[in-house]
Design a protein around this motif. Structure first.
Motif, short mmCIF file in Angstrom:
data_model
loop_
_atom_site.label_atom_id
_atom_site.label_comp_id
_atom_site.label_asym_id
_atom_site.label_seq_id
_atom_site.Cartn_x
_atom_site.Cartn_y
_atom_site.Cartn_z
N TRP A 125 -12.21 -14.72 -3.41
CA TRP A 125 -11.27 -13.67 -3.80
C TRP A 125 -11.39 -13.32 -5.27
N GLU A 126 -11.58 -14.33 -6.13
CA GLU A 126 -11.58 -14.04 -7.57
C GLU A 126 -12.75 -13.14 -7.94
N LEU A 175 -0.71 -8.92 6.57
CA LEU A 175 -0.39 -9.94 5.59
C LEU A 175 -0.73 -11.33 6.15
N LEU A 176 -0.42 -11.53 7.45
CA LEU A 176 -0.62 -12.82 8.10
C LEU A 176 -1.31 -12.63 9.44
N CYS A 217 -2.76 -8.56 -3.74
CA CYS A 217 -3.28 -9.09 -5.01
C CYS A 217 -3.95 -7.98 -5.83
N LEU A 218 -4.81 -7.19 -5.18
CA LEU A 218 -5.52 -6.12 -5.88
C LEU A 218 -4.54 -5.09 -6.45
N TYR A 277 -4.09 -4.41 -10.46
CA TYR A 277 -4.37 -3.08 -11.00
C TYR A 277 -3.15 -2.53 -11.74
N LYS A 278 -1.97 -2.70 -11.17
CA LYS A 278 -0.77 -2.18 -11.83
C LYS A 278 -0.46 -2.96 -13.11
N LYS A 279 -0.68 -4.27 -13.09
CA LYS A 279 -0.41 -5.08 -14.27
C LYS A 279 -1.34 -4.70 -15.42
#
Length: 386
Positions: A157-158, A195-196, A214-215, A219-221
């Protein structure tokens, strides 16, 4: 008597759990098939899985169910991407696992670049894992990317989060020095918002919807702006159900069944994808009949444009015979019946994607049954079919 109805079956949690068939699945398909093993009603297998080929999933289902399933009966999370021909000639970054390149080519995309290929072209970008830091440098690629296809959750993922963000922030040229953040960013086509999901483990597993969360958050952060999607595909997207309806009607025509298909029965185990999606599509069908466009999506730009096209298409389709899509929830997967009333805090938890509104009525199934065999029996009874 030709059937006037068809089935949309979810796979994981309804027909199989991981690699093991649900015991009721074979019994259900014995009811659906004639003595020669041919289905007596049109059936589509509607799964949010996407890390395989349609032909492989059809082969797995054939073995699990004990009858022949063709690839044309299988809709993976990404199958409707073949409708997005405006991107087929562009250079697209593809993320996920499994045969992503082959899937992309099968869907019509001519030029695709994988996350791994991007890593090799820009070896200084992936720096989290010290053991994978480059020992030698390669010349950067000069070909700009024009968009991103998110097929499903990746393995690392990272790496994927970092490189996808790099592509969006650099307008498709991650070797460039960042000047201003381009916005709107490059088009993103995302498949599978779950989600699950439920495998052999006792508790649900994180799905691609968690990766998307997460993405979006990263992106917003970083930018202070909302990540936007060109399209969200897979359940509960109406685009996917419209495609499933098309395949159901094609099957009926191919079999020579003259009666128009009037009703769809969508059988699933996940209230937030299977039931929400079927109910939302049922709203689209009803609103199309009433010549209305709005069918329950949040009025936000990223949700309204691609999704609302489905409603407009249905409204303008004079030949559309399907009147309803009834949701049937089974208890062999994500959903577990509980005698106790839900806690107040649990009632407000929305596991769906942020671009779809939380309407409690959309996660309430039309019917709740124990397993897929009971679901088939229920539909047969409603249709007066034996």
């Amino acid at each position: 008597q030709p059937p006037a109805f068809g089935f949309l079956f979810d796979v994981d949690g309804v027909l199989v759990r991981g690699s093991q068939p649900v015991p009721a699945a074979r019994r259900a398909f014995q009811r659906l098939a004639d003595g020669g093993g041919r289905l007596r009603v049109p059936v589509v297998f509607l799964t949010n899985a996407g890390n395989c080929l349609r032909s492989d999933k059809a082969r797995e289902l054939s073995q699990a169910l004990g009858l022949q399933v063709s690839p044309e009966q299988v809709i993976l999370s990404h199958s409707p991407l073949q409708l997005f021909s405006q991107f087929h000639q562009r250079y697209m970054l593809v993320a996920g696992q499994g045969p992503v390149v082959e899937n992309a080519h099968n869907l019509g995309f001519k030029h695709v670049v994988t996350i791994e290929a991007l890593r090799k072209a820009y070896p200084l970008l992936d720096m989290v894992d010290l053991s994978r830091r480059p020992k030698e440098l390669f010349p950067n690629s000069s070909q700009n990317l024009a968009g991103v296809i998110l097929f499903g959750e990746p393995v690392r993922w990272e790496t994927s989060l970092q490189l996808i963000a790099d592509v969006l922030l650099s307008n498709g040229n991650p070797g460039a020095e960042l000047q201003d953040v381009p916005y709107p960013h490059l088009p993103i086509l995302a498949c599978n918002m779950d989600l699950l999901w439920m495998a052999e483990a006792k508790m649900p597993r994180f799905g691609h919807g968690t990766f998307l969360l997460c993405l979006e958050s990263i992106y917003k952060k970083v930018t202070g702006k909302e990540l936007k999607y060109e399209a969200l595909i897979g359940k509960p997207s109406p685009i996917t159900y419209r495609y499933a309806q098309y395949l159901i009607q094609q099957q009926a025509e191919k079999q020579g069944w003259k009666a128009p298909i009037r009703r769809l029965y969508a059988v699933g185990d996940n209230p937030m994808s299977d039931i929400y999606g079927a109910n939302l599509y049922n709203n689209y069908l009803k609103s199309a009949q009433q010549n209305q466009v709005q069918a329950g999506l949040k009025r936000s730009p990223q949700a309204a444009s691609p999704q609302a096209e489905v409603s407009l298409e249905l409204r303008n389709d004079c030949n559309n015979s399907v009147e309803s899509c009834e949701s049937i929830l089974v208890c062999t997967g994500v959903y577990r019946p509980d005698g106790a009333a839900p806690k107040e805090t649990e009632e407000t938890v929305f596991h769906g994607h942020r671009d779809f509104c939380f309407d409690p009525s959309l996660v309430q199934a039309c019917h709740i049954v124990q397993d897929v065999e009971d679901a088939v029996q229920l539909a047969f009874k409603k249709e007066n079919w034996s």
